[in-house]
Design an enzyme around this catalytic site. Sequence first.
Site, short mmCIF file in Angstrom:
data_model
loop_
_atom_site.label_atom_id
_atom_site.label_comp_id
_atom_site.label_asym_id
_atom_site.label_seq_id
_atom_site.Cartn_x
_atom_site.Cartn_y
_atom_site.Cartn_z
N SER A 92 8.31 -6.66 -1.20
CA SER A 92 9.32 -6.20 -2.15
C SER A 92 9.39 -4.69 -2.07
O SER A 92 8.38 -4.04 -1.80
CB SER A 92 8.94 -6.60 -3.58
OG SER A 92 9.80 -5.97 -4.51
N TYR B 33 2.58 -6.75 -10.14
CA TYR B 33 3.39 -7.38 -9.08
C TYR B 33 3.55 -6.42 -7.89
O TYR B 33 3.36 -6.81 -6.73
CB TYR B 33 4.75 -7.77 -9.66
CG TYR B 33 5.79 -8.19 -8.65
CD1 TYR B 33 5.82 -9.50 -8.18
CD2 TYR B 33 6.75 -7.30 -8.19
CE1 TYR B 33 6.80 -9.90 -7.27
CE2 TYR B 33 7.72 -7.68 -7.28
CZ TYR B 33 7.74 -8.98 -6.82
OH TYR B 33 8.70 -9.36 -5.92
#
Length: 247
Positions: free
Chosen positions: A142, A156
Amino acid sequence: MKTILITGGGRGIGAACARLAAQRGYAVAINYQSNRAAADAVAAEIRAAGGRAITIAADVSDETAVERMFARVDEEFGHLDALVNNAGIVDRAARVEDMTAARIDRMMRVNVTGAFLCAREAVRRMSKARGGQGGAIVNISSKAALLGSPNSYVDYAASKAAVETLTIGLAAETARDGIRVNALRPGLIDTEIHAVMGIPDRVARMGPSIPMGRAGTPEEVAQGVLWLLSDEAAYVTGTFLDVTGGR
Ligand code: NAP
């Protein structure tokens, strides 16, 4: 026939990868955790179009379940050419000062341990040093890995940074065994994952701040994944493809 396993392939980016892989001629194993109906629907769509697809339930953070999943791929397909480590979770938006150990552990177990375990099983089957035919792995990271995601989900972001380091190390470790390992960094992509953060309108709200003025689609991410897996990327390993609309 080339074969591929896509973790979290029943919804979102994973489902788009499954559909595109089938169009490109892969037999597709679609892993899911709990949403069987979604995974079965993608598999049915692929079969209706003349392709080959199976679905396999497994929590990628559970070592025994991952071993069983790969054994099922062995039984059904006989060999494995490609793995997309796509399954991933977020949690509700929070600051680090408010995160519990349980939350951080779960994030790392699914996003990091899960990617390691699936990569391990794939390498054991693909490695030419172990009698395999080589293969390709794409890890879904990501842009958060580089941005840190302050005030939303630093846990995350850190888990995705670990996935990137796995990519660099595993690529170098297996390059001479005929395996390529790359990562793709999606930016803001229109899937159901944002609702889990407690911000269901995140895509509509944040889209205009992206240079291209909109969020990306799962299909646009899948195009990058399938390119990284393809022979067109034969000399590409240990690297990262940003699919972010310019941010
Ligand atoms: P999504 O729509 O929420 O789908 C997540 C998928 O992962 C589902 O198929 C889910 O299975 C599966 N999954 C979750 N935990 C699992 C587990 N423990 N074991 C097996 N499967 C599990 O998410 P998405 O947006 O498509 O995200 C896919 C990947 O892209 C993730 O790694 C995410 O971090 C990354 N990413 C997404 C964005 C974005 O903006 N959407 C941006 C950057 C990176 P079930 O269907 O059974 O629930």
